[in-house]
Design an enzyme around this catalytic site. Structure first.
Site, PDB file in Angstrom:
ATOM      1  N   ARG A   1     -30.657  47.118 -22.232  1.00 54.66           N
ATOM      2  CA  ARG A   1     -30.400  47.191 -20.778  1.00 54.66           C
ATOM      3  C   ARG A   1     -31.374  46.294 -20.020  1.00 54.66           C
ATOM      4  O   ARG A   1     -30.983  45.513 -19.162  1.00 54.66           O
ATOM      5  CB  ARG A   1     -30.654  48.607 -20.266  1.00 54.66           C
ATOM      6  CG  ARG A   1     -29.577  49.575 -20.460  1.00 54.66           C
ATOM      7  CD  ARG A   1     -30.031  50.917 -19.914  1.00 54.66           C
ATOM      8  NE  ARG A   1     -28.859  51.690 -19.571  1.00 54.66           N
ATOM      9  CZ  ARG A   1     -28.293  51.738 -18.376  1.00 54.66           C
ATOM     10  NH1 ARG A   1     -28.842  51.140 -17.368  1.00 54.66           N
ATOM     11  NH2 ARG A   1     -27.189  52.399 -18.171  1.00 54.66           N
TER      12      ARG A   1
ATOM     13  N   SER B   1     -24.194  47.319 -14.887  1.00 55.84           N
ATOM     14  CA  SER B   1     -22.788  47.580 -14.567  1.00 55.84           C
ATOM     15  C   SER B   1     -22.525  47.451 -13.079  1.00 55.84           C
ATOM     16  O   SER B   1     -23.443  47.218 -12.294  1.00 55.84           O
ATOM     17  CB  SER B   1     -22.438  49.006 -15.011  1.00 55.84           C
ATOM     18  OG  SER B   1     -23.180  49.940 -14.249  1.00 55.84           O
TER      19      SER B   1
ATOM     20  N   ASP C   1     -30.511  60.506  -2.608  1.00 59.10           N
ATOM     21  CA  ASP C   1     -30.036  59.677  -3.709  1.00 59.10           C
ATOM     22  C   ASP C   1     -30.838  60.124  -4.944  1.00 59.10           C
ATOM     23  O   ASP C   1     -31.889  60.765  -4.797  1.00 59.10           O
ATOM     24  CB  ASP C   1     -30.304  58.204  -3.352  1.00 59.10           C
ATOM     25  CG  ASP C   1     -30.276  57.308  -4.568  1.00 59.10           C
ATOM     26  OD1 ASP C   1     -29.244  57.328  -5.270  1.00 59.10           O
ATOM     27  OD2 ASP C   1     -31.284  56.615  -4.841  1.00 59.10           O
TER      28      ASP C   1
ATOM     29  N   ARG D   1     -14.150  57.374 -14.607  1.00 56.49           N
ATOM     30  CA  ARG D   1     -14.733  58.582 -14.006  1.00 56.49           C
ATOM     31  C   ARG D   1     -13.736  59.184 -13.026  1.00 56.49           C
ATOM     32  O   ARG D   1     -12.722  58.580 -12.725  1.00 56.49           O
ATOM     33  CB  ARG D   1     -16.034  58.234 -13.283  1.00 56.49           C
ATOM     34  CG  ARG D   1     -17.096  57.642 -14.210  1.00 56.49           C
ATOM     35  CD  ARG D   1     -18.338  57.274 -13.438  1.00 56.49           C
ATOM     36  NE  ARG D   1     -19.359  56.696 -14.289  1.00 56.49           N
ATOM     37  CZ  ARG D   1     -20.449  56.105 -13.830  1.00 56.49           C
ATOM     38  NH1 ARG D   1     -20.668  56.017 -12.530  1.00 56.49           N
ATOM     39  NH2 ARG D   1     -21.338  55.605 -14.659  1.00 56.49           N
TER      40      ARG D   1
ATOM     41  N   ASP E   1     -31.400  58.144  -8.553  1.00 48.03           N
ATOM     42  CA  ASP E   1     -32.178  57.090  -9.212  1.00 48.03           C
ATOM     43  C   ASP E   1     -33.108  56.379  -8.246  1.00 48.03           C
ATOM     44  O   ASP E   1     -32.649  55.778  -7.258  1.00 48.03           O
ATOM     45  CB  ASP E   1     -31.192  56.019  -9.726  1.00 48.03           C
ATOM     46  CG  ASP E   1     -30.958  56.132 -11.207  1.00 48.03           C
ATOM     47  OD1 ASP E   1     -31.840  56.596 -11.924  1.00 48.03           O
ATOM     48  OD2 ASP E   1     -29.865  55.733 -11.636  1.00 48.03           O
TER      49      ASP E   1
ATOM     50  N   ASP F   1     -19.831  49.538 -10.000  1.00 49.32           N
ATOM     51  CA  ASP F   1     -18.859  50.602  -9.756  1.00 49.32           C
ATOM     52  C   ASP F   1     -17.692  50.049  -8.947  1.00 49.32           C
ATOM     53  O   ASP F   1     -17.883  49.189  -8.084  1.00 49.32           O
ATOM     54  CB  ASP F   1     -19.500  51.739  -8.960  1.00 49.32           C
ATOM     55  CG  ASP F   1     -20.639  52.418  -9.715  1.00 49.32           C
ATOM     56  OD1 ASP F   1     -20.561  52.497 -10.956  1.00 49.32           O
ATOM     57  OD2 ASP F   1     -21.590  52.865  -9.056  1.00 49.32           O
TER      58      ASP F   1
HETATM   59  O1  M1P Z   1     -27.104  55.175  -9.767  1.00 50.48           O
HETATM   60  C1  M1P Z   1     -26.961  53.800  -9.787  1.00 50.48           C
HETATM   61  C2  M1P Z   1     -26.012  53.353 -10.912  1.00 50.48           C
HETATM   62  O2  M1P Z   1     -26.535  53.822 -12.162  1.00 50.48           O
HETATM   63  C3  M1P Z   1     -25.824  53.385 -13.287  1.00 50.48           C
HETATM   64  O3  M1P Z   1     -25.863  51.971 -13.356  1.00 50.48           O
HETATM   65  P1  M1P Z   1     -26.345  51.152 -14.647  1.00 50.48           P
HETATM   66  O4  M1P Z   1     -25.843  51.851 -15.851  1.00 50.48           O
HETATM   67  O5  M1P Z   1     -25.762  49.794 -14.428  1.00 50.48           O
HETATM   68  O6  M1P Z   1     -27.869  51.113 -14.603  1.00 50.48           O
HETATM   69  C4  M1P Z   1     -24.364  53.785 -13.240  1.00 50.48           C
HETATM   70  O7  M1P Z   1     -24.251  55.165 -13.492  1.00 50.48           O
HETATM   71  C5  M1P Z   1     -23.739  53.433 -11.899  1.00 50.48           C
HETATM   72  O8  M1P Z   1     -22.483  54.039 -11.789  1.00 50.48           O
HETATM   73  C6  M1P Z   1     -24.606  53.893 -10.739  1.00 50.48           C
HETATM   74  O9  M1P Z   1     -24.062  53.439  -9.517  1.00 50.48           O
END
Ligand code: M1P
Length: 267
Positions: free
Chosen positions: A154, A192, A21, A136, A23, A194
């Site tokens: 954010r 957000s 993964d 997307r 993030d 998905d």
């Molecule tokens: O990788 C986790 C999520 O990262 C983003 O979420 P957010 O903008 O809410 O922090 C988005 O790119 C989301 O699609 C993705 O699942």
């Protein structure tokens, strides 16, 4: 100059691939990969095949991993799976895949997106910015505050959302109203969620590896390690982490990923 790696079939442990993964697993959440992480991935790639599988689109992975390495992110991994594998590359070349819109069809999509935009218009939240629906290849990403929010906005939104359960309630309404569409709603990030066809979670990318095994000269990966930080039920790494085709590794952060990888592969 691009780094050299043995051909996939000639890697010392050629039946094995490590999928990561992005993030919180390869990087700080929304942050960049460190030089230490990039150099560990480089060393690991000499031994086994490596890939990432991220929920976000390729642009975000380029910013988080490619930019700090001053390289195209698709050259840094053998397999790149953006949007859970709905955008996919092998050795820098794009792989054939599906799209959200062709799966759902324009009329149903229009009904869904119209409802979402009306719902957001009626939401009373402290601030709104722009790009409430990001379209997307393999999904749509829906943000009540809008994807143009700054880093500070954010962080503030995330706190507000946790307290007022804005996204949780929104997703509840969508599940109720659009249950017949066979969609999954996944809250993976800060601002957000998905939306994608059920089954098009991170497990989707495993189809590409299964196809790879059948290609002439392709490699069959009988050992697939997956590393993720959101592996608990409800987290967007959970399905692939608990899939019988993978060996799941739950990590606390990217430093934990590094220490687990070093231990596993003697690096
Ligand atoms: O990788 C986790 C999520 O990262 C983003 O979420 P957010 O903008 O809410 O922090 C988005 O790119 C989301 O699609 C993705 O699942």
């Amino acid at each position: 100059m691009a780094a050299a790696y043995p051909a996939l079939k000639d890697r010392p442990i050629s039946n094995t691939i490590c999928l990561f993964d992005v993030d919180g697993t390869l990087t700080y959440p929304r942050g960049e990969a460190t030089p230490e992480m990039l150099s560990l991935l480089h060393a690991l790639r000499q031994k086994v095949a490596i890939g990432f599988v991220g929920g976000s689109d390729l642009i975000k992975q380029q910013e988080q991993i490619g930019a700090p390495a001053r390289a195209n992110v698709t050259t840094l991994f053998d397999f790149c799976f953006s949007e859970n594998g709905l955008t996919a590359f092998k050795l820098g070349e794009p792989l054939a895949t599906h799209s959200f819109i062709s799966w759902l069809g324009e009329p149903k999509y229009k009904e869904l997106v119209n409802f979402i935009l009306h719902y957001i218009a009626d939401l009373d939240i402290p601030i709104k910015r722009g790009t409430f629906v990001e379209f997307r290849n393999g999904m749509i990403n829906v943000s009540p505050i809008g994807r143009n929010a700054s880093a500070k906005e954010r962080d503030e939104y995330q706190v507000y959302d946790l307290e007022h359960k804005i996204r949780e309630k929104f997703v509840g309404v969508l599940r109720e109203k659009f249950g017949h569409l066979g969609l999954t709603y996944s809250i993976g990030g800060q601002i957000s969620f998905d939306v994608f066809p059920t089954g098009w979670d991170k497990r989707y990318c495993l189809q590409h590896l299964e196809k790879e095994a059948k290609e002439p000269g392709g490699v069959e990966y009988t050992t697939i390690h997956f590393f993720g930080d959101k592996t608990e039920v409800g987290g967007n790494d959970h399905e692939i982490y608990s899939d019988p085709r993978t060996i799941g590794h739950a990590v606390k952060d990217f430093e934990d990923t590094m220490s687990q990888v070093k231990k596993l592969f003697d690096l």
